[in-house]
Motif scaffolding. Structure first.
Motif, short mmCIF file in Angstrom:
data_model
loop_
_atom_site.label_atom_id
_atom_site.label_comp_id
_atom_site.label_asym_id
_atom_site.label_seq_id
_atom_site.Cartn_x
_atom_site.Cartn_y
_atom_site.Cartn_z
N PRO A 130 14.60 -10.72 -12.20
CA PRO A 130 15.45 -11.92 -12.45
C PRO A 130 15.48 -12.46 -14.07
O PRO A 130 14.44 -12.16 -14.75
CB PRO A 130 15.07 -13.03 -11.72
N GLU A 131 16.58 -13.07 -14.43
CA GLU A 131 16.16 -13.46 -15.92
C GLU A 131 15.24 -14.39 -16.21
O GLU A 131 14.88 -14.45 -17.21
CB GLU A 131 17.83 -14.23 -16.33
N ALA A 132 15.04 -15.28 -15.13
CA ALA A 132 13.99 -16.25 -15.29
C ALA A 132 12.57 -15.55 -15.65
O ALA A 132 11.67 -16.13 -16.40
CB ALA A 132 13.69 -17.30 -14.09
N ILE A 133 12.19 -14.61 -15.02
CA ILE A 133 11.00 -13.76 -15.00
C ILE A 133 11.22 -12.72 -16.30
O ILE A 133 10.11 -13.17 -17.07
CB ILE A 133 10.99 -12.59 -13.89
N GLN A 134 12.31 -12.46 -16.80
CA GLN A 134 12.51 -11.83 -17.98
C GLN A 134 12.03 -12.87 -19.19
O GLN A 134 11.23 -12.44 -20.14
CB GLN A 134 13.90 -11.04 -18.48
N GLN A 135 12.49 -13.88 -19.14
CA GLN A 135 12.21 -15.19 -20.09
C GLN A 135 10.86 -15.47 -20.05
O GLN A 135 9.93 -15.55 -21.24
CB GLN A 135 12.85 -16.64 -19.84
N LEU A 136 10.05 -15.36 -18.78
CA LEU A 136 8.54 -15.43 -18.95
C LEU A 136 7.84 -14.50 -19.47
O LEU A 136 6.74 -14.76 -20.09
CB LEU A 136 8.15 -15.85 -17.30
N ILE A 137 8.38 -13.17 -19.17
CA ILE A 137 7.82 -11.89 -19.91
C ILE A 137 7.81 -12.16 -21.46
O ILE A 137 6.77 -11.91 -22.18
CB ILE A 137 8.27 -10.60 -19.49
N GLN A 138 8.92 -12.51 -22.07
CA GLN A 138 8.95 -12.81 -23.39
C GLN A 138 8.02 -13.85 -23.85
O GLN A 138 7.50 -13.94 -25.20
CB GLN A 138 10.48 -13.28 -23.76
N GLN A 139 8.05 -14.76 -23.22
CA GLN A 139 6.97 -15.94 -23.48
C GLN A 139 5.67 -15.46 -23.54
O GLN A 139 4.81 -15.93 -24.63
CB GLN A 139 7.02 -17.16 -22.54
N VAL A 140 5.18 -14.71 -22.60
CA VAL A 140 3.73 -14.22 -22.78
C VAL A 140 3.66 -13.46 -23.95
O VAL A 140 2.53 -13.49 -24.42
CB VAL A 140 3.59 -13.39 -21.27
N GLU A 141 4.60 -12.40 -24.23
CA GLU A 141 4.34 -11.58 -25.14
C GLU A 141 4.26 -12.47 -26.60
O GLU A 141 3.56 -12.36 -27.36
CB GLU A 141 5.63 -10.67 -25.23
N ALA A 142 5.18 -13.74 -26.71
CA ALA A 142 5.16 -14.47 -27.78
C ALA A 142 3.79 -15.13 -27.97
O ALA A 142 3.45 -15.42 -29.33
CB ALA A 142 6.33 -15.33 -27.81
N ASP A 143 3.07 -15.47 -26.87
CA ASP A 143 1.85 -16.06 -26.81
C ASP A 143 0.58 -15.04 -27.19
O ASP A 143 -0.41 -15.46 -27.19
CB ASP A 143 1.61 -16.67 -25.47
N GLY A 144 1.08 -13.89 -27.59
CA GLY A 144 0.01 -12.69 -27.82
C GLY A 144 -0.48 -12.22 -26.51
O GLY A 144 -1.53 -11.37 -26.63
N GLY A 145 0.08 -12.32 -25.35
CA GLY A 145 -0.28 -11.47 -24.20
C GLY A 145 0.30 -10.17 -24.23
O GLY A 145 1.38 -9.80 -24.50
N VAL A 146 -0.19 -9.65 -23.04
CA VAL A 146 0.60 -8.22 -22.38
C VAL A 146 1.02 -8.31 -21.12
O VAL A 146 0.06 -8.59 -20.32
CB VAL A 146 -0.37 -7.06 -22.80
N VAL A 147 2.09 -8.00 -21.01
CA VAL A 147 2.61 -7.83 -19.41
C VAL A 147 2.22 -6.57 -18.71
O VAL A 147 3.02 -5.61 -19.34
CB VAL A 147 4.06 -8.34 -19.11
N TRP A 148 1.69 -6.43 -17.93
CA TRP A 148 1.30 -4.93 -17.28
C TRP A 148 2.28 -4.77 -16.07
O TRP A 148 2.71 -3.47 -16.01
CB TRP A 148 0.20 -4.81 -16.89
N ALA A 149 2.73 -5.65 -15.62
CA ALA A 149 3.73 -5.24 -14.50
C ALA A 149 4.38 -6.62 -13.93
O ALA A 149 3.91 -8.01 -13.96
CB ALA A 149 3.07 -4.69 -13.23
N ALA A 150 5.76 -6.58 -13.61
CA ALA A 150 6.49 -7.57 -12.79
C ALA A 150 6.76 -7.18 -11.29
O ALA A 150 7.02 -5.91 -11.59
CB ALA A 150 7.53 -7.68 -13.80
N TYR A 151 6.17 -7.77 -10.47
CA TYR A 151 6.57 -7.13 -9.33
C TYR A 151 6.68 -8.48 -8.14
O TYR A 151 6.43 -9.59 -8.37
CB TYR A 151 5.24 -6.61 -8.73
N ARG A 152 6.77 -8.09 -6.94
CA ARG A 152 7.29 -9.10 -5.92
C ARG A 152 6.12 -8.84 -4.85
O ARG A 152 5.57 -7.83 -4.56
CB ARG A 152 8.58 -8.88 -5.19
#
Length: 292
Positions: free
Chosen positions: A6-28
Motif C-alpha cells: 500500500p502507498e501508506a506503507i511505501q511512504q513509511l519505508i521512505q521515512q525509515v530510510e530518510a531517518d537512516g534506517g534499513v527496511v529488510w521486509a514489508a510483510y503482512r
C-alpha cells in the motif's frame, strides 16, 4: 504471488530510510494480515514511550549477559514512528538499553504503522513481569497522555489499554507516596473500582478523589498494624489480612455496592477494630482467605 505494498506503507519505508534506517521486509502479519515492516534502526532514534515504567538496572545487565552469551541479538523490539521522527518502543526498552550499553549502533525492530499500538504496553511487554507499583505507575502515565490527546473520550473507551480500572487509582497513590503499599486493596478495588462513563478530562478528578478516600483509610490501617506488631503478631501479609477482616464484599462474587459504600463500610470496620481481641489465629484465617 507478490502483493502490492500500500502507498501508506511505501511512504513509511521512505521515512525509515530518510531517518537512516534499513527496511529488510514489508510483510503482512499472520493474524489479521495487516502490513508491518522489519527494520534496522539507528539506536539513537529509538526511545521508550513517554509513560513507560523506569528501567530495572538488574534486568538490563541480565539482558546484556544473555546477548553476549548467545553472541547475537535475536529478539526484535516493537516500535512505532513518532511525529518527531523518533521511534517509540512500548515493549523493548530494556533490550534497547542493553544494546546501547553493549556499544551497538543499530537495533532490529518490527515497525507497526498504527501509533495506537504504543498504548498497548501492558499486553505487549514480555521482557520483565510488572509488579503492582510498576504497572499502576505505567497506567497512570498512559492515562495522563491519553487525557491530553483525547479529553472528550470516555474513560471506559480505554479499558483494553488500562486492563484494570483500579490501576489508575493506585497509580495516583504510588505517584504521591513512594512507600505506599497497595496490594492489600486490590481484592477490594478489583470488585468496586470500575471504569467510568466520564470524559477523560473529568474522570481524572474522580480518580484523584478515590485515591484520597483510600489514603484516608490507609491512615486508619497503619496504627492498627503497629499495635498488632507491638503485641507480637507479625505476618508477611498483615495489612492484607486486616483489610480482609473488614472487607464487606470479600466472599461476594456479584457486588452491587458502590465504591463509596464499600469504603464507608471498611472505615466503620476499622473504627470498631478491637486490637486486643485479635489473635494470631484470627490473622492466619484472614490470610488464608486471601489465597482462596
Amino acid at each position: 504471488m507478490a502483493q502490492q505494498v500500500p502507498e501508506a506503507i511505501q511512504q513509511l519505508i521512505q521515512q525509515v530510510e530518510a531517518d537512516g534506517g534499513v527496511v529488510w521486509a514489508a510483510y503482512r502479519e499472520p493474524y489479521a494480515h495487516r502490513w508491518q515492516l522489519l527494520v534496522e534502526l539507528p539506536l539513537d532514534r529509538v526511545v521508550p514511550t513517554p509513560y513507560q515504567r523506569d528501567l530495572s538496572p538488574h534486568h538490563v545487565e541480565r539482558l546484556k549477559a544473555v546477548i553476549q552469551g548467545i553472541g547475537r541479538f535475536i529478539d526484535p523490539i516493537v516500535v512505532i514512528r513518532a511525529p518527531d521522527g523518533r521511534y517509540w518502543t512500548p515493549n523493548g526498552n530494556h533490550r534497547r538499553e542493553a544494546m546501547v550499553r553493549l556499544g551497538a549502533r543499530t537495533i532490529t525492530a518490527i515497525l507497526i504503522p498504527d501509533p495506537a499500538v504504543a498504548y498497548h504496553i501492558l499486553s505487549l511487554n514480555t521482557e520483565k513481569a510488572h509488579n503492582l507499583r510498576e504497572k499502576a505507575l505505567e497506567v497512570l502515565r498512559m492515562y495522563r497522555t491519553l487525557r491530553e490527546d483525547h479529553p472528550e473520550a470516555l474513560e471506559r473507551a480505554f479499558a483494553f489499554q488500562f486492563e484494570e480500572a483500579y490501576l489508575i487509582t493506585l497509580g495516583i497513590l504510588y505517584d504521591q507516596k513512594e512507600r505506599f503499599a497497595g496490594a492489600g486493596y486490590v481484592p477490594i478495588l478489583r470488585k468496586v473500582d470500575r471504569f467510568l462513563d466520564l470524559p477523560m478530562r473529568e474522570a481524572m478528578q474522580e480518580r484523584e478523589r478515590r485515591a484520597q478516600v483510600i489514603e484516608s483509610i490507609d491512615q486508619l490501617v497503619e496504627p492498627i498494624l503497629e499495635a498488632l506488631q507491638e503485641r507480637g503478631i507479625r505476618y508477611p501479609f498483615l495489612k492484607q489480612a486486616v483489610l480482609s477482616q473488614v472487607n464487606p464484599i470479600r466472599r461476594k462474587r456479584i457486588v452491587t455496592m458502590s465504591f463509596d459504600e464499600v469504603m464507608a463500610r471498611i472505615r466503620e470496620g476499622l473504627a470498631r477494630y478491637n486490637i486486643e481481641a485479635i489473635t494470631p489465629e484470627d490473622i492466619a484465617r484472614a490470610a488464608a482467605e486471601l489465597e482462596e
